[in-house]
Structure formats: C-alpha cells, structure tokens
Design an enzyme around this catalytic site. Structure first.
Site, PDB file in Angstrom:
ATOM      1  N   HIS A   1      46.711  12.111 -36.313  1.00  0.00           N
ATOM      2  CA  HIS A   1      47.692  12.501 -35.291  1.00  0.00           C
ATOM      3  C   HIS A   1      47.556  13.970 -34.861  1.00  0.00           C
ATOM      4  O   HIS A   1      47.532  14.290 -33.683  1.00  0.00           O
ATOM      5  CB  HIS A   1      49.118  12.295 -35.799  1.00  0.00           C
ATOM      6  CG  HIS A   1      49.379  10.924 -36.335  1.00  0.00           C
ATOM      7  ND1 HIS A   1      48.934   9.784 -35.713  1.00  0.00           N
ATOM      8  CD2 HIS A   1      50.050  10.495 -37.448  1.00  0.00           C
ATOM      9  CE1 HIS A   1      49.328   8.716 -36.414  1.00  0.00           C
ATOM     10  NE2 HIS A   1      49.994   9.132 -37.469  1.00  0.00           N
TER      11      HIS A   1
ATOM     12  N   ASP B   1      46.469   5.301 -32.509  1.00  0.00           N
ATOM     13  CA  ASP B   1      47.046   6.512 -33.085  1.00  0.00           C
ATOM     14  C   ASP B   1      48.368   6.654 -32.362  1.00  0.00           C
ATOM     15  O   ASP B   1      48.402   7.013 -31.184  1.00  0.00           O
ATOM     16  CB  ASP B   1      46.157   7.729 -32.818  1.00  0.00           C
ATOM     17  CG  ASP B   1      46.724   8.973 -33.489  1.00  0.00           C
ATOM     18  OD1 ASP B   1      47.919   9.240 -33.297  1.00  0.00           O
ATOM     19  OD2 ASP B   1      45.987   9.656 -34.217  1.00  0.00           O
ATOM     20  N   HIS B   2      49.462   6.325 -33.054  1.00  0.00           N
ATOM     21  CA  HIS B   2      50.714   6.183 -32.290  1.00  0.00           C
ATOM     22  C   HIS B   2      51.167   7.504 -31.669  1.00  0.00           C
ATOM     23  O   HIS B   2      51.955   7.505 -30.740  1.00  0.00           O
ATOM     24  CB  HIS B   2      51.811   5.516 -33.126  1.00  0.00           C
ATOM     25  CG  HIS B   2      52.486   6.408 -34.127  1.00  0.00           C
ATOM     26  ND1 HIS B   2      51.992   6.631 -35.372  1.00  0.00           N
ATOM     27  CD2 HIS B   2      53.625   7.129 -34.041  1.00  0.00           C
ATOM     28  CE1 HIS B   2      52.805   7.442 -36.027  1.00  0.00           C
ATOM     29  NE2 HIS B   2      53.804   7.764 -35.253  1.00  0.00           N
TER      30      HIS B   2
HETATM   31  O1  LIG Z   1      51.431   7.596 -39.214  1.00  0.00           O
HETATM   32  C1  LIG Z   1      52.392   8.049 -39.792  1.00  0.00           C
HETATM   33  O2  LIG Z   1      53.373   8.622 -39.056  1.00  0.00           O
HETATM   34  C2  LIG Z   1      54.686   8.749 -39.577  1.00  0.00           C
HETATM   35  C3  LIG Z   1      55.378   9.793 -38.704  1.00  0.00           C
HETATM   36  O3  LIG Z   1      55.462   9.315 -37.391  1.00  0.00           O
HETATM   37  P1  LIG Z   1      56.540   9.907 -36.388  1.00  0.00           P
HETATM   38  O4  LIG Z   1      56.270   9.189 -35.131  1.00  0.00           O
HETATM   39  O5  LIG Z   1      57.890   9.599 -36.983  1.00  0.00           O
HETATM   40  O6  LIG Z   1      56.303  11.380 -36.306  1.00  0.00           O
HETATM   41  C4  LIG Z   1      54.692   9.190 -41.017  1.00  0.00           C
HETATM   42  O7  LIG Z   1      56.003   9.098 -41.525  1.00  0.00           O
HETATM   43  C5  LIG Z   1      53.791   8.284 -41.822  1.00  0.00           C
HETATM   44  O8  LIG Z   1      53.725   8.785 -43.157  1.00  0.00           O
HETATM   45  C6  LIG Z   1      52.409   8.240 -41.240  1.00  0.00           C
HETATM   46  O9  LIG Z   1      51.657   7.230 -41.895  1.00  0.00           O
END
Ligand SMILES: O=C1O[C@H](COP(=O)(O)O)[C@@H](O)[C@H](O)[C@H]1O
Ligand SMILES: NC(=O)C1=CN([C@@H]2O[C@H](COP(=O)(O)OP(=O)(O)OC[C@H]3O[C@@H](n4cnc5c(N)ncnc54)[C@H](OP(=O)(O)O)[C@@H]3O)[C@@H](O)[C@H]2O)C=CC1
Length: 490
Positions: free
Chosen positions: A243, A180-181
């Site tokens: 997230h 989960d980045h």
């Molecule tokens: O996992 C995802 O995250 C991105 C947003 O990531 P961020 O680090 O730029 O906040 C999102 O654009 C994407 O739709 C989603 O799959």
C-alpha cells in the site's frame, strides 16, 4: 479513469467465500454497487469454500454480513432481498482436483458461455496456483475470464515470483488483477488529481521546492483475529511493501502520457525501480522497527503485542523507512514511509513539506508551507501557508490554513475501495491494479531490510499501545532535519 456505468453481466466466483474479507468487504461492496445501479440484473455471485453449506445457509450468512457491515443509510430490505437472489454457494476445496468441480460447473453452465467470469482468490496465496490449475483442468477459464489476486503476493521476491509464475501458467497477464485496496481508495486517486490537475502544485512538485514527503498509515486496531497471519508478516510486509509504496509511487511518478492503465503503471514502476537501495548494513540507520507494549486506548488499558499473541515474537507492529527516489526530480528528497498498529488515532495521510522561502524579507519568522493530503478519515486536504501575523507589531508571519474536502458533491458517502476495484475487474480495466513488475520491484527494494531485521541487525524499539510510536522514530526523522506531523506546531 472514469468508469461509472453499469457493467456487462458477470458471474463473480469467490474462493474463500466464508472468510473475513468476503464477509466484511467483498459482499457489502457488490451490494453497494447494485444499489448505485452498476451491477446488472443478470449478475451472479458464486461463493466457494470447503465448509459444507447449502445455498440457503450461505445466503443466511450473507444477510448477516450485510446487516453487520453495511452503513445504516445503505441498508434497504427490498434491495438486500434482490441481492441475495444473486448469491449461490458451492462447497469446494479449490486445491483438490477430485472435489466438487461438477457442482461449480452446474452453476456456471446456467449462464451463457461468453458471460464474464471473475475468479476472486480471497484465500492464502499458497493456494493460488493450485486453484488456477483446477480452473484450467475443468475448462472454466474462458477468454472472458479474469482472476483477482488478494494480497499478500508472497513474502519476499522469490515467493512473489513463484506465485506470479504459478498463476501465469493458466492466465494471461491481462487477465490477472492484483488487488491493492489502497489504489481503490478514491482519495489515493486524488493524489493524481491534486498533482496534475492543479498548476499550483504541479509547478513546484520537485526537489527544488519540496523538502520532504511523509506518508503515514496508522491504525488504532491491534492484530485482532489475524494474529496467525500477522505474526508471519509484520508491518513492513503487511503495509509498506504494497500500500505505502503504491502511495509513494503516485506521489513521485512523472506525469504519465495519459490515464490508461499501462501509462500509469509504467510511471509507477519507474519510481519503484529508482528507489535508492538500502543495503543491509544501512538498515539500522535508515529504518525503525518497533512493537507495541501495553498501554491505554480511550482511557482503557490494552495489552501489548506479545501478551495478545501469547508467545515471544520478533515481528514488528510499527515500521518506518526513509526512501530516496534517485531521479533528477527528487534529488536527495527524503520520503518517510510509516505504518503502525495500536497508534493514537487512525489516519492515513501524505504530508508534503515545502522548502522555506529563499527571500530574506521576513527573517526567521517564515515557516515551511505544508500540504496535507488526508486519505482517511476526514478525507480532504489542508494547506498551511505563511500569512502576516496581525497581532505582531512588526512584519511577523504565522501559518494560515485552508482546507477542502474530497467528499462527493452530492453528499453521498465515499465508496469503499473494494467497490470500485471489484467492478473494474469485471470491466477488464486494470489501471488500479498492480502489474507483476511493480510487485516484484517493491519486494526487491524492501528485501534487504527484511533480511537485516530477520538477522537482528537493527534494534527492535518499543512503544506504548495508544501512543504515536517509539522515541527512536522521533530521533530518526530529526537526523534529516524533519519532524513527524503530530510533532509539528500546527
Ligand atoms: O491490507 C491491510 O490493510 C488494513 C488497513 O486498511 P485501511 O483501508 O483500513 O487503511 C490493515 O489493517 C491490514 O493489517 C492490512 O492487511
Ligand atoms: N481480512 C482482511 O481484512 C484482509 C485479508 N487479506 C487477504 O485475503 C485473504 C483472505 O483473508 P481472510 O478472509 O481474512 O481469511 P480467512 O481465514 O478469514 O478466510 C479464508 C477463506 O479461505 C477458505 N479456504 C481455505 N482453504 C481453502 C481451500 N483449500 N479451498 C477453498 N477455500 C479455502 C476458507 O474457508 P474454508 O475453511 O471453509 O475452506 C475461508 O473462506 C488472505 O490472503 C488475506 O491475507 C488482505 C487484506 C485484508
């Protein structure tokens, strides 16, 4: 949680190596970790996908990806050449047992048998079980192997269980790293630091002092080239189930016994399990969903979601849920979780609104103290406090603010979340990855909302692209006495 040293030698095998995520995030992350000295000289990166490419052709693509996606200050021609020497490519359909597995074996056999292997599945989750089965069939899964699973882990509880069961047939739970980045964002980890390393917050972190917490991840982008995926997902599955519920867990968890992986994950899963269920009949009053229609961004007209998609759709591009954590600490404190595509600005933040002072000294002029944790961009925190208004004749108050940055002390850029996570998988350090029970608890909580929305039991609101969201969301938050951050006076 500090793991800043160089890792042991590894072979990183990426399935989906020609895809958007690999090019935009994974390869630049590994390069940056080589740049800062965390990747050992022996390490190798082995890309695989069905596209028929020679090693040289894949290296050319990798060079282009680094050129396009590295920040200018990190580009170093000599280092890029050093990185590219580590890159290999095998044309392989991971789901087919009669494909080029011998070619993968030939590359892996160049390393000692006890070399750490990380299999990174940057492909659709429907492929995870078949790829795992083939890795097992051809004897690639060694005791030193781990597997990294990209999101989404399923589209509901049943599919998440099926994916977890499928991979667990071949890997032990301690070998499985569900990414989960958001957990890899240094600033998300700052929630733990702010809460538990600072008595001024730790002492007041409960329903007694906190009125509400809002968690927002808003983006200016639309669905870009990912419409096929996004339209089957929507904002709730794409951002909230994973997230934002992770961010909520970090905000609401009890102090873990230590910062070891299972202590933190136990504390988080307890929050997810304590989320008050939103039964289908309450979804209309406890959530808002919306789609963007045409609007304007940076003075230029932009199309609506349906126009971009080219067909009708009931997929939400904006979602808000009101959550309650049914533990004594959080008795009846609303947590508002919100995400949006095509919003006014890109911002991910946590807003903690404290209860007003009980003191009658200042009458109505006392406002709520507020802590703003800015996860991105402009990473840092702000604290709005009551101070005396020097311009007022009597003892009136105004909000005075203080702020701080989360930036590294040496002036370097905050590392991208994938950098930390990709090497933590090499280290076998799972604290910033999601355990199976967390994924399944999160799906269980959002599922009634998904069902109610699918059955149209809650209306679909609309908002102009480039705006903060629908009017319905303003009315929604006001029903529990709050306002969105952008509508607050400061
Ligand atoms: O996992 C995802 O995250 C991105 C947003 O990531 P961020 O680090 O730029 O906040 C999102 O654009 C994407 O739709 C989603 O799959
Ligand atoms: N892109 C992003 O920003 C994010 C993506 N994700 C997730 O990561 C995963 C990958 O996303 P993304 O890179 O955007 O997707 P892409 O569609 O761009 O890439 C998919 C990759 O999988 C490969 N592939 C497809 N089928 C097979 C197969 N049978 N065997 C081996 N390789 C195969 C494709 O190559 P080929 O056709 O040559 O086989 C390609 O390299 C998805 O699950 C996505 O949801 C998660 C967060 C963010």
């Amino acid at each position: 949680m500090a793991h800043s040293q160089q890792t042991a030698p590894f072979d990183y095998v990426i399935f989906g190596a020609t895809g958007d995520l690999t090019m935009r995030k994974l390869l630049p992350a590994l390069y940056n970790q080589l740049r800062v000295g965390h990747v050992p000289e022996e390490a190798r990166i082995i890309g695989t996908a069905r596209s028929s490419l020679s090693r040289e052709e894949y290296i050319t693509r990798t060079r282009e990806a680094l050129e396009n996606f590295l920040p200018a200050q990190h580009k170093d021609a000599a280092l890029i050449d050093r990185f590219l020497k580590k890159v290999h490519y095998v044309t392989l359909d991971g789901t087919k047992s009669d494909h080029n597995w011998d070619d993968l074996k030939a590359v892996l056999d160049q390393s000692p048998t006890d070399r750490i292997r990380v299999f990174y599945y940057s492909t659709a989750p429907q492929l995870f079980e078949a790829i795992s089965e083939n890795l097992h069939r051809f004897g690639f899964i060694t005791p030193q192997s781990r597997v990294v699973l990209e999101k989404p882990i399923g589209t509901d509880s049943a599919s998440a269980r099926a994916i977890n069961d499928g991979v667990s047939r071949f890997f032990e739970e301690n070998q499985i790293f569900r990414i989960d980045h958001y957990l890899g964002k240094e600033t998300v980890q700052d929630i733990i630091a702010l809460r538990f390393a600072n008595p001024i917050f730790n002492a007041v972190w409960s329903a007694e002092h906190i009125q509400s917490i809002q968690i927002t991840a808003a983006e200016t982008v639309g669905v870009e080239g990912r419409a096929a995926y996004y339209d089957t997902s929507g904002a709730l599955r794409d951002m909230i189930q994973n997230h934002l519920l992770q961010v909520l867990s970090l905000c609401a968890m009890e102090a873990p016994a230590d910062l070891e992986a299972d202590s933190v994950r136990d504390a988080k899963v307890n929050v997810l399990k304590a989320l008050r269920p939103i039964p289908e009949e309450k979804v209309a009053s406890e959530t808002v969903r919306a789609q963007y229609v045409k609007g304007e961004m940076k003075g230029k007209p932009v199309p609506g979601y349906l126009e971009e998609l080219g067909e009708d759709s009931h997929t939400e591009t904006y979602a808000v849920m009101r959550a309650y954590v049914d533990t004594p600490r959080w008795k009846d404190v609303p947590f508002y979780i919100r995400t949006a595509k095509r919003s006014t600005k890109k911002v991910s933040e946590v807003i903690v609104t404290f209860r007003k002072s009980a003191s009658s000294l200042f009458g109505k002029s006392a406002a709520s103290d507020r802590l703003v944790i800015r996860l991105q961009p402009d990473e840092g925190f702000g604290l709005a406090l009551n101070v005396k208004n020097p311009a007022a004749a009597g003892f009136d108050l105004q909000h005075g603010s203080m702020s701080g940055k989360f930036a590294p002390a040496d002036g370097s850029l905050i590392p991208d979340s994938y950098e930390r996570l990709m090497l933590d998988a090499v280290r076998g350090y799972p604290a910033l990855f999601i355990r199976r029970d967390e994924v399944e608890a999160a799906w269980a909580w959002v599922e009634p909302t998904l069902k109610a929305w699918a059955a149209n039991k809650a209306p679909m609101a609309h908002y102009a692209a480039g705006s903060y969201g629908p009017e319905e969301a303003r009315r929604f938050i006001a029903t529990t006495g709050d306002a969105w951050h952008e509508d607050m006076a400061d």
